[in-house]
Each structure stands twice: as C-alpha cells, then as structure tokens.
Design a protein around this motif. Structure first.
Motif, PDB file in Angstrom:
ATOM      1  N   GLY A   1      38.072  77.426  20.646  1.00 64.06           N
ATOM      2  CA  GLY A   1      38.618  76.340  19.817  1.00 64.06           C
ATOM      3  C   GLY A   1      38.954  75.114  20.640  1.00 64.06           C
ATOM      4  O   GLY A   1      38.689  73.980  20.227  1.00 64.06           O
ATOM      5  N   TYR A   2      39.515  75.334  21.824  1.00 69.41           N
ATOM      6  CA  TYR A   2      39.845  74.200  22.685  1.00 69.41           C
ATOM      7  C   TYR A   2      38.581  73.498  23.175  1.00 69.41           C
ATOM      8  O   TYR A   2      38.517  72.260  23.204  1.00 69.41           O
ATOM      9  CB  TYR A   2      40.708  74.646  23.864  1.00 69.41           C
ATOM     10  CG  TYR A   2      41.187  73.483  24.693  1.00 69.41           C
ATOM     11  CD1 TYR A   2      42.107  72.573  24.181  1.00 69.41           C
ATOM     12  CD2 TYR A   2      40.695  73.258  25.971  1.00 69.41           C
ATOM     13  CE1 TYR A   2      42.537  71.486  24.917  1.00 69.41           C
ATOM     14  CE2 TYR A   2      41.120  72.178  26.719  1.00 69.41           C
ATOM     15  CZ  TYR A   2      42.035  71.289  26.191  1.00 69.41           C
ATOM     16  OH  TYR A   2      42.455  70.210  26.929  1.00 69.41           O
ATOM     17  N   ALA A   3      37.582  74.286  23.528  1.00 68.65           N
ATOM     18  CA  ALA A   3      36.316  73.686  23.971  1.00 68.65           C
ATOM     19  C   ALA A   3      35.684  72.864  22.845  1.00 68.65           C
ATOM     20  O   ALA A   3      35.209  71.739  23.076  1.00 68.65           O
ATOM     21  CB  ALA A   3      35.347  74.770  24.444  1.00 68.65           C
TER      22      ALA A   3
ATOM     23  N   LEU B   1      46.319  63.509  24.891  1.00 71.01           N
ATOM     24  CA  LEU B   1      46.167  64.435  23.770  1.00 71.01           C
ATOM     25  C   LEU B   1      45.523  65.736  24.227  1.00 71.01           C
ATOM     26  O   LEU B   1      45.928  66.826  23.804  1.00 71.01           O
ATOM     27  CB  LEU B   1      45.344  63.798  22.645  1.00 71.01           C
ATOM     28  CG  LEU B   1      45.165  64.649  21.396  1.00 71.01           C
ATOM     29  CD1 LEU B   1      46.515  65.032  20.787  1.00 71.01           C
ATOM     30  CD2 LEU B   1      44.301  63.918  20.371  1.00 71.01           C
ATOM     31  N   ALA B   2      44.542  65.652  25.104  1.00 69.85           N
ATOM     32  CA  ALA B   2      43.882  66.859  25.611  1.00 69.85           C
ATOM     33  C   ALA B   2      44.887  67.759  26.338  1.00 69.85           C
ATOM     34  O   ALA B   2      44.876  68.979  26.158  1.00 69.85           O
ATOM     35  CB  ALA B   2      42.733  66.484  26.535  1.00 69.85           C
ATOM     36  N   VAL B   3      45.765  67.157  27.136  1.00 73.19           N
ATOM     37  CA  VAL B   3      46.776  67.934  27.863  1.00 73.19           C
ATOM     38  C   VAL B   3      47.794  68.530  26.895  1.00 73.19           C
ATOM     39  O   VAL B   3      48.192  69.693  27.020  1.00 73.19           O
ATOM     40  CB  VAL B   3      47.466  67.065  28.937  1.00 73.19           C
ATOM     41  CG1 VAL B   3      48.690  67.755  29.518  1.00 73.19           C
ATOM     42  CG2 VAL B   3      46.473  66.704  30.027  1.00 73.19           C
ATOM     43  N   LEU B   4      48.207  67.752  25.896  1.00 77.53           N
ATOM     44  CA  LEU B   4      49.163  68.250  24.904  1.00 77.53           C
ATOM     45  C   LEU B   4      48.591  69.446  24.141  1.00 77.53           C
ATOM     46  O   LEU B   4      49.243  70.484  24.004  1.00 77.53           O
ATOM     47  CB  LEU B   4      49.548  67.137  23.921  1.00 77.53           C
ATOM     48  CG  LEU B   4      50.467  67.556  22.778  1.00 77.53           C
ATOM     49  CD1 LEU B   4      51.829  67.980  23.312  1.00 77.53           C
ATOM     50  CD2 LEU B   4      50.598  66.439  21.769  1.00 77.53           C
TER      51      LEU B   4
ATOM     52  N   GLY C   1      47.782  76.896  25.247  1.00 77.26           N
ATOM     53  CA  GLY C   1      48.124  77.778  26.367  1.00 77.26           C
ATOM     54  C   GLY C   1      49.413  78.542  26.101  1.00 77.26           C
ATOM     55  O   GLY C   1      49.524  79.726  26.434  1.00 77.26           O
ATOM     56  N   GLY C   2      50.372  77.870  25.494  1.00 74.69           N
ATOM     57  CA  GLY C   2      51.619  78.545  25.121  1.00 74.69           C
ATOM     58  C   GLY C   2      51.377  79.652  24.111  1.00 74.69           C
ATOM     59  O   GLY C   2      51.961  80.739  24.209  1.00 74.69           O
ATOM     60  N   CYS C   3      50.511  79.386  23.154  1.00 76.13           N
ATOM     61  CA  CYS C   3      50.155  80.416  22.166  1.00 76.13           C
ATOM     62  C   CYS C   3      49.471  81.601  22.845  1.00 76.13           C
ATOM     63  O   CYS C   3      49.788  82.760  22.562  1.00 76.13           O
ATOM     64  CB  CYS C   3      49.251  79.832  21.085  1.00 76.13           C
ATOM     65  SG  CYS C   3      50.072  78.639  20.025  1.00 76.13           S
ATOM     66  N   ALA C   4      48.544  81.314  23.731  1.00 78.88           N
ATOM     67  CA  ALA C   4      47.842  82.384  24.457  1.00 78.88           C
ATOM     68  C   ALA C   4      48.823  83.176  25.314  1.00 78.88           C
ATOM     69  O   ALA C   4      48.749  84.409  25.372  1.00 78.88           O
ATOM     70  CB  ALA C   4      46.719  81.799  25.311  1.00 78.88           C
ATOM     71  N   ALA C   5      49.760  82.494  25.971  1.00 80.27           N
ATOM     72  CA  ALA C   5      50.752  83.188  26.791  1.00 80.27           C
ATOM     73  C   ALA C   5      51.617  84.107  25.936  1.00 80.27           C
ATOM     74  O   ALA C   5      51.922  85.239  26.338  1.00 80.27           O
ATOM     75  CB  ALA C   5      51.617  82.166  27.532  1.00 80.27           C
TER      76      ALA C   5
END
Length: 133
Positions: free
Chosen positions: A96-98, A110-113, A119-123
């Motif tokens: 999804g991110y890609a 925006l890309a970093v946000l 990343g927080g969701c994945a963690a």
C-alpha cells in the motif's frame, strides 16, 4: 409480578443500529477476504463488537464461523494475531505504501508522515502476541 416495562423506542433503534452496522462491517470483511487490497479481520472484529451490543445470537454466529471465528476469538481472548496474518498485514502495508508513493507522488513531508503512520501500524501488529492454541 408486575409486567415488564415496554422496551423504549430508543433502545430498540439503538439495537437495530448496532445490528445494521455489524452487517455493514461483515460485508466489508467478506469483500476484504476476496480483494487483496482490503483488510478482512479488522472489519470482522468491529462487526463482532457491534453484534455484541445488538444481537448476542449474531455475535455467537460470527465467533463460531469456521473460517473467521478462531481468529476473532484469539483476538478477544489474548489480543493475539497469528504469524501468517502478521506477515500478510505487513506485506499489505508495504504494498500500500509503495502504491501510494508511485501513484500519488507525494512531497517528502507527506511521504514521511504516511510512512510513520503505516510503520506505527505495522509495529503494533508485529508486537501482538501469537495465539495460544
């Protein structure tokens, strides 16, 4: 013995609202089971919560479902996510991110946000315990 007080219209509407919302999330969950870009389990977890407030019979049906029930019960009992589900969820997040990067071509901020949120969701997913079956 005095008769039972009449069920208020408000509580009846609330019950039917929870049931309708539960069915909406069941539908989204089943669509997610067929489409690789949509999640399944989170919608069914929310559906079970809605059914718990509106219809214990429908909640029992969902928790007893042969395909989805064990996952829902493990989540309720232990907050657990299976290894395969963790891998699929994290893979979906990465894909999804890609797609977001290549499709939306966002600015760096925006890309970093979005990367931080995903990343927080994945963690969170990775740190959940495995089912204790």
């Amino acid at each position: 013995m005095p008769p039972h007080p009449p069920v208020s219209v408000r509580s009846r509407l609330s019950r039917w609202g929870w049931i309708a919302l539960g069915w909406l999330f069941v539908a989204l969950g089943f669509i997610g089971a067929l489409l690789p870009v949509m999640p399944t389990t989170i919608f069914l977890i929310v559906a079970a919560g809605c059914f718990a407030r509106g219809s214990p019979r429908l909640e029992a049906w969902l928790l007893g479902h042969p395909r989805f029930g064990p996952t829902l019960v493990a989540w309720r009992r232990d907050g657990a996510i299976g290894r395969r589900a963790k891998g699929m969820a994290c893979s979906g997040i990465a894909i999804g991110y890609a797609l977001f990067l290549f499709g939306a071509r966002p600015g760096v901020g925006l890309a970093v946000l979005v990367a931080a949120v995903m990343g927080g969701c994945a963690a969170y997913i990775v740190t959940r315990p495995a089912p204790s079956d």
